[in-house]
Design an enzyme around this catalytic site. Structure first.
Site, PDB file in Angstrom:
ATOM      1  CG  ASP A  18     -19.042 -35.864  51.243  1.00 54.08           C
ATOM      2  OD1 ASP A  18     -18.684 -34.915  51.966  1.00 54.08           O
ATOM      3  OD2 ASP A  18     -18.855 -35.861  50.010  1.00 54.08           O
ATOM      4  CB  SER A  19     -21.829 -32.280  51.237  1.00 55.94           C
ATOM      5  OG  SER A  19     -20.612 -32.344  50.517  1.00 55.94           O
ATOM      6  CE1 TYR A  50     -24.102 -30.685  53.972  1.00 59.93           C
ATOM      7  CE2 TYR A  50     -22.469 -31.854  55.277  1.00 59.93           C
ATOM      8  CZ  TYR A  50     -23.771 -31.706  54.854  1.00 59.93           C
ATOM      9  OH  TYR A  50     -24.736 -32.580  55.311  1.00 59.93           O
ATOM     10  N   GLY A  51     -19.114 -26.649  51.940  1.00 63.79           N
ATOM     11  CA  GLY A  51     -17.917 -25.801  52.106  1.00 63.79           C
ATOM     12  C   GLY A  51     -18.146 -24.338  52.432  1.00 63.79           C
ATOM     13  CB  CYS A  81     -17.941 -34.491  54.836  1.00 67.03           C
ATOM     14  SG  CYS A  81     -18.125 -32.736  54.492  1.00 67.03           S
ATOM     15  CG  ASN A  82     -11.656 -33.197  54.930  1.00 67.43           C
ATOM     16  OD1 ASN A  82     -10.676 -33.415  55.631  1.00 67.43           O
ATOM     17  ND2 ASN A  82     -11.922 -33.910  53.856  1.00 67.43           N
ATOM     18  CD  GLU A 165     -21.571 -33.730  44.513  1.00 69.91           C
ATOM     19  OE1 GLU A 165     -20.507 -34.007  45.101  1.00 69.91           O
ATOM     20  OE2 GLU A 165     -22.621 -34.376  44.673  1.00 69.91           O
ATOM     21  CB  CYS A 197     -12.068 -31.216  50.111  1.00 71.65           C
ATOM     22  SG  CYS A 197     -13.696 -31.401  49.319  1.00 71.65           S
ATOM     23  CB  THR A 198     -13.942 -36.671  50.966  1.00 75.96           C
ATOM     24  OG1 THR A 198     -15.196 -35.975  51.016  1.00 75.96           O
ATOM     25  CG2 THR A 198     -13.436 -36.919  52.365  1.00 75.96           C
ATOM     26  CG  HIS A 199     -16.103 -33.515  46.456  1.00 75.86           C
ATOM     27  ND1 HIS A 199     -16.668 -33.520  47.710  1.00 75.86           N
ATOM     28  CD2 HIS A 199     -17.131 -33.616  45.575  1.00 75.86           C
ATOM     29  CE1 HIS A 199     -17.988 -33.609  47.588  1.00 75.86           C
ATOM     30  NE2 HIS A 199     -18.292 -33.680  46.305  1.00 75.86           N
TER      31      HIS A 199
HETATM   32  N1  DGL Z   1     -16.470 -33.436  50.528  1.00 78.54           N
HETATM   33  C1  DGL Z   1     -16.626 -32.377  51.454  1.00 78.54           C
HETATM   34  C2  DGL Z   1     -15.387 -32.163  52.318  1.00 78.54           C
HETATM   35  O1  DGL Z   1     -14.604 -33.067  52.485  1.00 78.54           O
HETATM   36  C3  DGL Z   1     -17.164 -31.047  51.072  1.00 78.54           C
HETATM   37  C4  DGL Z   1     -17.558 -30.584  49.764  1.00 78.54           C
HETATM   38  C5  DGL Z   1     -18.620 -29.502  49.921  1.00 78.54           C
HETATM   39  O2  DGL Z   1     -19.761 -29.905  50.202  1.00 78.54           O
HETATM   40  O3  DGL Z   1     -18.311 -28.318  49.817  1.00 78.54           O
HETATM   41  O4  DGL Z   1     -15.193 -31.108  52.854  1.00 78.54           O
END
Ligand code: DGL
Length: 288
Positions: A18-19, A50-51, A81-82, A165, A197-199
Protein backbone atom coordinates in the site's frame (compact mmCIF):
# COMPACT_ATOMS: atom_id res chain seq x y z
CA UNK A 1 15.07 -26.24 7.87
CA UNK A 2 17.04 -27.72 4.91
CA UNK A 3 17.93 -25.24 2.13
CA UNK A 4 15.89 -27.08 -0.53
CA UNK A 5 12.73 -26.94 1.62
CA UNK A 6 13.28 -23.21 2.30
CA UNK A 7 13.06 -22.39 -1.40
CA UNK A 8 9.98 -24.55 -2.12
CA UNK A 9 7.26 -22.32 -3.66
CA UNK A 10 4.83 -23.08 -0.79
CA UNK A 11 7.34 -21.71 1.71
CA UNK A 12 7.68 -18.34 0.02
CA UNK A 13 5.97 -15.28 1.51
CA UNK A 14 2.95 -13.43 0.18
CA UNK A 15 3.77 -9.84 -0.79
CA UNK A 16 1.33 -7.08 0.25
CA UNK A 17 1.65 -3.37 -0.51
CA UNK A 18 0.00 0.00 0.00
CA UNK A 19 1.06 3.64 -0.05
CA UNK A 20 1.09 3.64 3.77
CA UNK A 21 -0.59 2.08 6.80
CA UNK A 22 -4.04 1.59 5.19
CA UNK A 23 -3.10 -1.80 3.72
CA UNK A 24 -2.56 -3.05 7.28
CA UNK A 25 -6.35 -3.40 7.46
CA UNK A 26 -6.01 -5.94 4.64
CA UNK A 27 -2.92 -7.59 6.14
CA UNK A 28 -4.85 -7.98 9.40
CA UNK A 29 -7.50 -10.09 7.61
CA UNK A 30 -4.83 -12.12 5.82
CA UNK A 31 -3.03 -12.85 9.12
CA UNK A 32 -6.29 -13.94 10.71
CA UNK A 33 -7.56 -16.09 7.83
CA UNK A 34 -4.21 -17.54 6.71
CA UNK A 35 -2.22 -17.97 9.94
CA UNK A 36 0.37 -20.35 8.49
CA UNK A 37 1.48 -18.09 5.67
CA UNK A 38 4.49 -15.76 5.77
CA UNK A 39 3.89 -12.17 4.67
CA UNK A 40 6.09 -9.28 3.65
CA UNK A 41 4.32 -5.90 3.69
CA UNK A 42 5.73 -2.90 1.84
CA UNK A 43 4.51 0.63 2.58
CA UNK A 44 5.51 3.19 -0.06
CA UNK A 45 5.30 5.92 2.59
CA UNK A 46 7.96 8.11 0.96
CA UNK A 47 5.51 8.66 -1.92
CA UNK A 48 2.28 8.78 0.13
CA UNK A 49 -0.40 9.82 -0.80
CA UNK A 50 -1.28 7.88 -3.94
CA UNK A 51 -4.84 9.26 -4.13
CA UNK A 52 -4.16 12.60 -5.90
CA UNK A 53 -1.73 11.13 -8.47
CA UNK A 54 -2.38 10.46 -12.17
CA UNK A 55 -2.90 6.89 -13.41
CA UNK A 56 0.42 6.60 -15.28
CA UNK A 57 2.43 7.64 -12.23
CA UNK A 58 0.57 5.17 -10.00
CA UNK A 59 1.20 2.41 -12.54
CA UNK A 60 4.93 3.18 -12.48
CA UNK A 61 5.03 3.23 -8.66
CA UNK A 62 3.11 -0.05 -8.43
CA UNK A 63 5.48 -1.76 -10.90
CA UNK A 64 8.51 -0.50 -8.95
CA UNK A 65 7.11 -1.73 -5.64
CA UNK A 66 6.25 -5.09 -7.22
CA UNK A 67 9.91 -5.48 -8.28
CA UNK A 68 11.05 -4.88 -4.68
CA UNK A 69 8.68 -7.60 -3.52
CA UNK A 70 9.69 -10.00 -6.30
CA UNK A 71 13.25 -9.70 -5.00
CA UNK A 72 11.85 -11.12 -1.74
CA UNK A 73 10.64 -14.10 -3.81
CA UNK A 74 6.95 -13.62 -3.09
CA UNK A 75 4.61 -16.38 -4.32
CA UNK A 76 1.56 -14.10 -4.68
CA UNK A 77 1.08 -10.32 -4.72
CA UNK A 78 -1.75 -8.52 -2.90
CA UNK A 79 -2.35 -4.92 -3.94
CA UNK A 80 -3.77 -3.63 -0.64
CA UNK A 81 -4.42 -0.19 -2.11
CA UNK A 82 -7.47 0.75 -4.16
CA UNK A 83 -5.75 3.62 -5.96
CA UNK A 84 -2.94 1.30 -7.13
CA UNK A 85 -5.39 -1.50 -7.98
CA UNK A 86 -7.55 0.85 -10.05
CA UNK A 87 -4.53 2.24 -11.91
CA UNK A 88 -2.21 -0.70 -12.27
CA UNK A 89 -3.84 -4.14 -11.87
CA UNK A 90 -3.58 -5.15 -15.56
CA UNK A 91 0.05 -3.93 -15.79
CA UNK A 92 0.96 -5.77 -12.60
CA UNK A 93 -0.72 -8.96 -13.81
CA UNK A 94 1.16 -8.78 -17.09
CA UNK A 95 4.48 -8.27 -15.28
CA UNK A 96 3.87 -11.12 -12.83
CA UNK A 97 3.03 -13.53 -15.65
CA UNK A 98 6.58 -13.02 -16.91
CA UNK A 99 8.07 -14.38 -13.67
CA UNK A 100 9.24 -18.00 -13.56
CA UNK A 101 6.42 -19.00 -11.21
CA UNK A 102 3.71 -16.90 -12.88
CA UNK A 103 2.84 -15.04 -9.66
CA UNK A 104 -0.89 -14.23 -9.21
CA UNK A 105 -1.89 -10.64 -8.40
CA UNK A 106 -5.00 -9.89 -6.35
CA UNK A 107 -6.38 -6.36 -5.97
CA UNK A 108 -8.86 -4.88 -3.51
CA UNK A 109 -11.50 -3.45 -5.86
CA UNK A 110 -13.27 -6.55 -7.13
CA UNK A 111 -13.78 -8.40 -3.83
CA UNK A 112 -15.37 -5.30 -2.24
CA UNK A 113 -17.53 -4.59 -5.29
CA UNK A 114 -18.89 -8.14 -5.46
CA UNK A 115 -19.62 -8.16 -1.75
CA UNK A 116 -21.46 -4.82 -1.91
CA UNK A 117 -23.71 -5.90 -4.77
CA UNK A 118 -24.62 -9.01 -2.75
CA UNK A 119 -25.29 -6.93 0.38
CA UNK A 120 -27.61 -4.24 -1.00
CA UNK A 121 -31.37 -4.77 -0.65
CA UNK A 122 -32.58 -1.54 -2.26
CA UNK A 123 -30.11 -1.57 -5.17
CA UNK A 124 -28.33 1.63 -4.12
CA UNK A 125 -24.65 1.32 -3.18
CA UNK A 126 -22.24 4.03 -2.05
CA UNK A 127 -18.48 4.10 -2.65
CA UNK A 128 -16.05 6.21 -0.64
CA UNK A 129 -12.59 6.41 -2.24
CA UNK A 130 -9.61 8.52 -3.17
CA UNK A 131 -9.77 10.88 -6.16
CA UNK A 132 -7.73 8.40 -8.24
CA UNK A 133 -10.04 5.47 -7.44
CA UNK A 134 -13.26 7.41 -8.01
CA UNK A 135 -11.99 8.96 -11.27
CA UNK A 136 -10.91 5.55 -12.59
CA UNK A 137 -14.49 4.24 -12.46
CA UNK A 138 -13.07 0.88 -11.32
CA UNK A 139 -15.88 0.27 -8.80
CA UNK A 140 -18.59 1.26 -11.30
CA UNK A 141 -17.17 -1.22 -13.78
CA UNK A 142 -16.69 -4.02 -11.25
CA UNK A 143 -20.23 -3.66 -9.87
CA UNK A 144 -21.82 -3.34 -13.30
CA UNK A 145 -20.14 -6.62 -14.27
CA UNK A 146 -21.99 -8.34 -11.41
CA UNK A 147 -25.31 -6.44 -11.69
CA UNK A 148 -25.75 -3.60 -14.21
CA UNK A 149 -28.96 -2.45 -12.47
CA UNK A 150 -27.34 -1.43 -9.20
CA UNK A 151 -27.23 2.33 -8.75
CA UNK A 152 -23.77 3.44 -7.54
CA UNK A 153 -23.09 6.79 -5.83
CA UNK A 154 -19.38 7.60 -5.57
CA UNK A 155 -17.85 10.18 -3.22
CA UNK A 156 -14.19 11.19 -3.55
CA UNK A 157 -12.61 11.96 -0.16
CA UNK A 158 -9.40 13.85 -1.04
CA UNK A 159 -8.03 14.41 2.47
CA UNK A 160 -9.38 11.45 4.44
CA UNK A 161 -6.47 9.04 3.90
CA UNK A 162 -4.02 11.85 4.77
CA UNK A 163 -5.81 12.55 8.04
CA UNK A 164 -5.82 8.86 8.96
CA UNK A 165 -2.17 8.40 7.96
CA UNK A 166 -1.46 11.38 10.26
CA UNK A 167 -2.38 9.10 13.16
CA UNK A 168 -4.18 9.25 16.48
CA UNK A 169 -5.85 10.86 18.26
CA UNK A 170 -8.78 11.36 15.91
CA UNK A 171 -10.22 14.76 16.78
CA UNK A 172 -13.19 16.92 15.78
CA UNK A 173 -11.57 17.67 12.41
CA UNK A 174 -11.76 13.96 11.53
CA UNK A 175 -15.39 13.78 12.66
CA UNK A 176 -16.31 16.82 10.54
CA UNK A 177 -14.46 15.45 7.51
CA UNK A 178 -16.11 12.04 7.76
CA UNK A 179 -19.54 13.66 8.21
CA UNK A 180 -19.04 15.78 5.09
CA UNK A 181 -18.24 12.72 2.99
CA UNK A 182 -21.08 10.57 4.30
CA UNK A 183 -23.75 13.24 3.72
CA UNK A 184 -24.28 12.62 -0.05
CA UNK A 185 -24.63 8.89 0.66
CA UNK A 186 -27.23 9.44 3.39
CA UNK A 187 -29.13 11.77 1.03
CA UNK A 188 -29.03 9.17 -1.75
CA UNK A 189 -30.48 6.51 0.57
CA UNK A 190 -27.82 3.86 -0.08
CA UNK A 191 -28.05 0.76 2.11
CA UNK A 192 -24.52 -0.56 1.46
CA UNK A 193 -21.28 1.41 1.38
CA UNK A 194 -17.94 0.14 0.11
CA UNK A 195 -14.84 1.51 1.79
CA UNK A 196 -12.94 2.01 -1.46
CA UNK A 197 -9.69 2.98 0.29
CA UNK A 198 -7.88 0.64 2.64
CA UNK A 199 -7.31 3.48 5.13
CA UNK A 200 -11.04 3.97 5.76
CA UNK A 201 -11.76 0.86 7.89
CA UNK A 202 -9.75 2.71 10.52
CA UNK A 203 -12.64 5.20 10.92
CA UNK A 204 -15.36 2.60 10.52
CA UNK A 205 -17.12 3.25 13.86
CA UNK A 206 -17.51 6.92 12.90
CA UNK A 207 -18.79 5.99 9.45
CA UNK A 208 -21.33 3.52 10.86
CA UNK A 209 -22.65 6.11 13.31
CA UNK A 210 -23.09 8.73 10.59
CA UNK A 211 -24.49 6.39 7.93
CA UNK A 212 -26.85 4.72 10.38
CA UNK A 213 -26.86 1.23 11.90
CA UNK A 214 -28.87 -0.38 9.09
CA UNK A 215 -26.33 0.48 6.38
CA UNK A 216 -23.93 -2.38 5.54
CA UNK A 217 -20.32 -1.19 5.47
CA UNK A 218 -18.14 -3.32 3.23
CA UNK A 219 -14.36 -3.44 3.25
CA UNK A 220 -12.33 -5.59 0.90
CA UNK A 221 -9.99 -7.20 3.44
CA UNK A 222 -12.09 -10.22 4.44
CA UNK A 223 -13.36 -11.23 0.96
CA UNK A 224 -9.87 -10.62 -0.49
CA UNK A 225 -8.28 -12.88 2.14
CA UNK A 226 -10.76 -15.64 1.21
CA UNK A 227 -9.86 -15.21 -2.46
CA UNK A 228 -6.14 -15.47 -1.63
CA UNK A 229 -6.85 -18.70 0.28
CA UNK A 230 -8.68 -20.13 -2.74
CA UNK A 231 -5.84 -19.23 -5.13
CA UNK A 232 -3.19 -20.79 -2.88
CA UNK A 233 -5.31 -23.95 -2.61
CA UNK A 234 -5.97 -24.18 -6.35
CA UNK A 235 -2.29 -23.63 -7.23
CA UNK A 236 -0.96 -25.99 -4.54
CA UNK A 237 0.88 -23.02 -2.99
CA UNK A 238 -0.56 -23.05 0.54
CA UNK A 239 2.10 -23.21 3.27
CA UNK A 240 2.39 -26.82 4.41
CA UNK A 241 3.90 -26.10 7.84
CA UNK A 242 2.10 -26.64 11.16
CA UNK A 243 3.46 -23.56 12.92
CA UNK A 244 2.26 -19.96 12.57
CA UNK A 245 3.83 -17.99 9.75
CA UNK A 246 5.95 -14.85 10.13
CA UNK A 247 5.40 -11.32 8.90
CA UNK A 248 7.80 -8.49 8.25
CA UNK A 249 7.68 -4.90 7.04
CA UNK A 250 9.47 -2.71 4.55
CA UNK A 251 8.96 0.99 3.98
CA UNK A 252 10.35 3.43 1.46
CA UNK A 253 10.04 6.11 4.16
CA UNK A 254 10.98 6.41 7.83
CA UNK A 255 10.90 2.94 9.48
CA UNK A 256 10.42 4.30 13.01
CA UNK A 257 7.44 6.48 12.06
CA UNK A 258 5.85 3.52 10.27
CA UNK A 259 6.42 1.20 13.22
CA UNK A 260 4.84 3.60 15.72
CA UNK A 261 1.70 4.19 13.67
CA UNK A 262 1.45 0.68 12.22
CA UNK A 263 1.35 -0.99 15.63
CA UNK A 264 -1.91 0.83 16.39
CA UNK A 265 -3.44 -0.01 13.06
CA UNK A 266 -2.45 -3.68 12.75
CA UNK A 267 -3.55 -4.36 16.32
CA UNK A 268 -0.63 -6.78 16.57
CA UNK A 269 3.04 -6.16 17.31
CA UNK A 270 5.00 -5.03 14.26
CA UNK A 271 8.57 -5.96 15.17
CA UNK A 272 11.30 -4.86 12.85
CA UNK A 273 10.61 -2.47 9.96
CA UNK A 274 13.33 -2.07 7.35
CA UNK A 275 13.93 0.54 4.67
CA UNK A 276 13.47 -0.60 1.10
CA UNK A 277 14.11 0.74 -2.35
CA UNK A 278 15.95 3.75 -3.71
CA UNK A 279 15.24 7.15 -2.15
CA UNK A 280 12.45 8.82 -4.17
CA UNK A 281 13.24 11.98 -6.11
CA UNK A 282 11.84 15.27 -4.67
CA UNK A 283 9.27 15.52 -7.47
CA UNK A 284 8.02 12.00 -6.67
CA UNK A 285 7.50 12.81 -3.00
CA UNK A 286 4.91 15.55 -3.55
CA UNK A 287 2.00 14.84 -5.90
CA UNK A 288 1.67 17.44 -8.69
N1 DGL B 1 -4.85 3.17 0.95
C1 DGL B 1 -4.88 3.67 -0.38
C2 DGL B 1 -6.11 3.22 -1.16
O1 DGL B 1 -6.70 2.22 -0.82
C3 DGL B 1 -4.61 5.09 -0.70
C4 DGL B 1 -4.35 6.19 0.20
C5 DGL B 1 -3.51 7.23 -0.51
O2 DGL B 1 -2.30 6.96 -0.65
O3 DGL B 1 -4.04 8.25 -0.96
O4 DGL B 1 -6.48 3.84 -2.11
Amino acid sequence: MPAAAASAPQDRPIGVFDSGVGGLTVLHELLVQLPREDFVYLADTARFPYGPRPRQELERFALEVAELLLRRRVKLLVVACNSATAAALPALQERMLQTTLGVDVVGVVRPGAVHAVAATRNGRVGVLGTEATVASGAYLEAMAAVDPHVDVVQVACPDLADIIEGGFPFDQRVVDTVRRYTRPLVEAGVDAVVLGCTHYPLVRPMLQRMLGPEVAIISSGAPLARQVGHILGARGLAAAREREGEYSFLTTGDPEAFRALGTHFLQMPLGEVRRAGPAPTPSEVTPA
